[in-house]
Motif scaffolding. Structure first.
Motif, PDB file in Angstrom:
ATOM      1  N   ILE A  95       4.001 -18.364 -72.886  1.00 47.05           N
ATOM      2  CA  ILE A  95       3.744 -17.883 -71.526  1.00 47.05           C
ATOM      3  C   ILE A  95       3.085 -18.982 -70.711  1.00 47.05           C
ATOM      4  CG2 ILE A  95       2.415 -16.254 -70.120  1.00 47.05           C
ATOM      5  CD1 ILE A  95       2.642 -14.250 -72.408  1.00 47.05           C
ATOM      6  N   ILE A  96       3.610 -19.224 -69.518  1.00 45.19           N
ATOM      7  CA  ILE A  96       2.964 -20.115 -68.554  1.00 45.19           C
ATOM      8  C   ILE A  96       2.289 -19.245 -67.502  1.00 45.19           C
ATOM      9  CG2 ILE A  96       3.260 -21.949 -66.851  1.00 45.19           C
ATOM     10  CD1 ILE A  96       5.741 -22.838 -68.338  1.00 45.19           C
ATOM     11  N   GLY A  97       0.973 -19.324 -67.430  1.00 46.87           N
ATOM     12  CA  GLY A  97       0.228 -18.575 -66.434  1.00 46.87           C
ATOM     13  C   GLY A  97       0.113 -19.349 -65.132  1.00 46.87           C
ATOM     14  N   ASP A  98      -0.433 -18.701 -64.129  1.00 45.28           N
ATOM     15  CA  ASP A  98      -0.568 -19.294 -62.789  1.00 45.28           C
ATOM     16  C   ASP A  98      -1.991 -19.055 -62.314  1.00 45.28           C
ATOM     17  OD1 ASP A  98      -0.389 -20.068 -60.104  1.00 45.28           O
ATOM     18  OD2 ASP A  98       1.691 -19.415 -59.946  1.00 45.28           O
ATOM     19  N   LEU A  99      -2.723 -20.132 -62.044  1.00 44.23           N
ATOM     20  CA  LEU A  99      -4.122 -20.023 -61.655  1.00 44.23           C
ATOM     21  C   LEU A  99      -4.317 -20.651 -60.279  1.00 44.23           C
ATOM     22  CD1 LEU A  99      -6.658 -18.969 -63.265  1.00 44.23           C
ATOM     23  CD2 LEU A  99      -7.248 -21.370 -63.577  1.00 44.23           C
ATOM     24  N   PRO A 100      -4.463 -19.843 -59.232  1.00 48.07           N
ATOM     25  CA  PRO A 100      -4.756 -20.420 -57.912  1.00 48.07           C
ATOM     26  C   PRO A 100      -6.127 -21.089 -57.934  1.00 48.07           C
ATOM     27  CG  PRO A 100      -4.140 -18.079 -57.761  1.00 48.07           C
ATOM     28  CD  PRO A 100      -4.392 -18.376 -59.199  1.00 48.07           C
ATOM     29  N   VAL A 148      -1.042 -23.216 -68.554  1.00 47.36           N
ATOM     30  CA  VAL A 148      -1.513 -22.711 -67.261  1.00 47.36           C
ATOM     31  C   VAL A 148      -1.132 -23.680 -66.153  1.00 47.36           C
ATOM     32  CG1 VAL A 148      -3.518 -22.076 -65.855  1.00 47.36           C
ATOM     33  CG2 VAL A 148      -3.427 -21.397 -68.259  1.00 47.36           C
ATOM     34  N   ARG A 149      -0.446 -23.172 -65.156  1.00 41.90           N
ATOM     35  CA  ARG A 149      -0.156 -23.946 -63.948  1.00 41.90           C
ATOM     36  C   ARG A 149      -1.331 -23.759 -62.985  1.00 41.90           C
ATOM     37  NH1 ARG A 149       1.312 -22.106 -58.898  1.00 41.90           N
ATOM     38  NH2 ARG A 149       2.320 -23.647 -57.550  1.00 41.90           N
ATOM     39  N   MET A 150      -1.937 -24.859 -62.559  1.00 45.39           N
ATOM     40  CA  MET A 150      -3.026 -24.800 -61.592  1.00 45.39           C
ATOM     41  C   MET A 150      -2.467 -25.006 -60.191  1.00 45.39           C
ATOM     42  SD  MET A 150      -6.322 -24.510 -61.078  1.00 45.39           S
ATOM     43  CE  MET A 150      -7.180 -24.977 -62.575  1.00 45.39           C
ATOM     44  N   ASP A 151      -2.536 -23.998 -59.375  1.00 46.31           N
ATOM     45  CA  ASP A 151      -2.000 -24.069 -58.020  1.00 46.31           C
ATOM     46  C   ASP A 151      -2.940 -24.899 -57.144  1.00 46.31           C
ATOM     47  OD1 ASP A 151      -0.184 -23.314 -55.910  1.00 46.31           O
ATOM     48  OD2 ASP A 151      -1.748 -21.962 -55.196  1.00 46.31           O
ATOM     49  N   HIS A 152      -2.399 -25.916 -56.489  1.00 45.92           N
ATOM     50  CA  HIS A 152      -3.159 -26.794 -55.587  1.00 45.92           C
ATOM     51  C   HIS A 152      -4.285 -27.513 -56.331  1.00 45.92           C
ATOM     52  CE1 HIS A 152      -3.742 -28.156 -51.482  1.00 45.92           C
ATOM     53  NE2 HIS A 152      -5.031 -28.033 -51.637  1.00 45.92           N
ATOM     54  N   PHE A 153      -4.002 -27.995 -57.524  1.00 42.64           N
ATOM     55  CA  PHE A 153      -5.033 -28.645 -58.336  1.00 42.64           C
ATOM     56  C   PHE A 153      -5.590 -29.906 -57.692  1.00 42.64           C
ATOM     57  CE2 PHE A 153      -1.174 -30.794 -59.578  1.00 42.64           C
ATOM     58  CZ  PHE A 153      -1.560 -32.102 -59.806  1.00 42.64           C
ATOM     59  N   ARG A 154      -4.883 -30.486 -56.710  1.00 47.41           N
ATOM     60  CA  ARG A 154      -5.390 -31.693 -56.071  1.00 47.41           C
ATOM     61  C   ARG A 154      -6.716 -31.413 -55.338  1.00 47.41           C
ATOM     62  NH1 ARG A 154      -6.252 -34.025 -51.487  1.00 47.41           N
ATOM     63  NH2 ARG A 154      -4.499 -35.441 -51.356  1.00 47.41           N
TER      64      ARG A 154
END
Length: 319
Positions: A208-213, A288-294
């Motif tokens: 599973i790839i999660g999504d973390l804003p 985990v995909r980090m949304d807007h990690f920059r």
């Protein structure tokens, strides 16, 4: 080795009860991924959806969406009877989620499960509460208070609660003990069903790839309980908010409105809030995909009262 994945949110799974869940269709989708040779299932954020029913504006950066709890699985556990939910109006369009119908019926059905299970499962719930103690008490009180104050944002609650005066909160914790228990129990059910599904997928070789804003909603248990970690004024209103500057796609930029972090304060606490958030994320997902990690490097800061994002500025993040 090359691998492939599919992004599909849980809410998009077929369901006779208004929204995709952690039940049979999720397992069937896992079987399909295995048969198709797909290795990853990517999802959007799975927290309780807040304003506009958006998964990116959640009431909690830690909790799971109780609408994803599967009712048929609860029936198999003896927590529900089929006639208590199968004939309710879950919406007229099978291709779309009708959140008004869910709001009218879902929690009422889940309360029946809570009444049947709260004594039976009390030891397991107690253990779960210990495992999630960093966030579960604040979240459950926040959700109980939302019901008390007509489901309004916490900024509109009475001052003693909004400002988290200790004696006021003590009174409400006592008054809302059973309601807090309800919201804790829903998280116990969510995490139980989630972990069962994840274990099944992992046995199939699917991750599973999660999504973390990176940012959280202003109207959330996180900002209410940890306002000192965010750029808030003395009245606990945002002093600056997140967004993006003007670019080729938008002359006015993007004004997201999320409160910005007070990184120096987070650093003084050894970034514990972030550590706990990531710990929870990796209890739920394999990647985990980090949304807007920059935003960890530099973030765009916009005055809270700005009409658009044109007057913002880039500020250094923690690195």
């Amino acid at each position: 080795m090359r691998q492939s994945g599919i992004i599909m949110h849980l809410s998009s799974l077929p369901s006779p009860y208004g929204i995709g869940t952690l039940g049979a269709e999720a397992y069937a989708f896992g079987d399909f991924l295995k048969k198709a040779g797909v290795s990853y299932w990517q999802m959007l954020p799975i927290g309780p959806a807040g304003a506009g029913n958006s998964p990116y504006l959640s009431y909690s950066a830690f909790a799971g969406n109780p609408y994803f709890i599967d009712l048929d699985l609860l029936r198999q556990e003896g927590l529900l009877q089929r006639e208590e939910y199968c004939h309710l109006d879950w919406g007229g369009d099978p291709k779309r989620v009708d959140y008004d119908c869910l709001d009218r019926h879902r929690l009422a059905v889940l309360r029946k499960a809570y009444e049947r299970g709260k004594h039976r499962d009390k030891d397991k719930v107690k253990a779960f509460t210990q495992q999630t103690r960093y966030w579960i008490e604040d979240y459950s009180l926040y959700m109980a208070l939302r019901q008390t104050f007509d489901n309004t944002p916490w900024q509109q609650w009475e001052e003693g609660v909004r400002m988290r005066h200790r004696e006021v909160l003590k009174v409400y914790r006592t008054q809302l003990e059973d309601e807090r228990g309800f919201w804790i129990y829903l998280q116990y059910l969510f995490f139980k069903q989630w972990q069962a599904l994840r274990s099944y997928l992992n046995r199939l070789g699917i991750r599973i790839i999660g999504d973390l804003p990176i940012y959280v909603a202003e109207d959330s248990a996180d900002v209410w309980a940890h306002s000192g970690l965010f750029q808030m004024d003395e009245d606990r209103r945002p002093a600056a908010v997140a967004g993006c500057p003007p670019d080729y796609y938008s002359d006015e930029g993007q004004l997201w409105g999320n409160p910005l972090y007070r990184w120096e304060q987070l650093k003084r606490q050894n970034y514990r809030w972030w550590v706990e958030r990531l710990r929870t994320a990796f209890q739920l997902a394999d990647r985990v995909r980090m949304d807007h990690f920059r935003g960890f490097s530099a973030y765009y800061s916009i005055a809270a009262d700005a009409a658009d994002a044109r007057g913002g500025s880039w500020e250094p993040g923690p690195g």
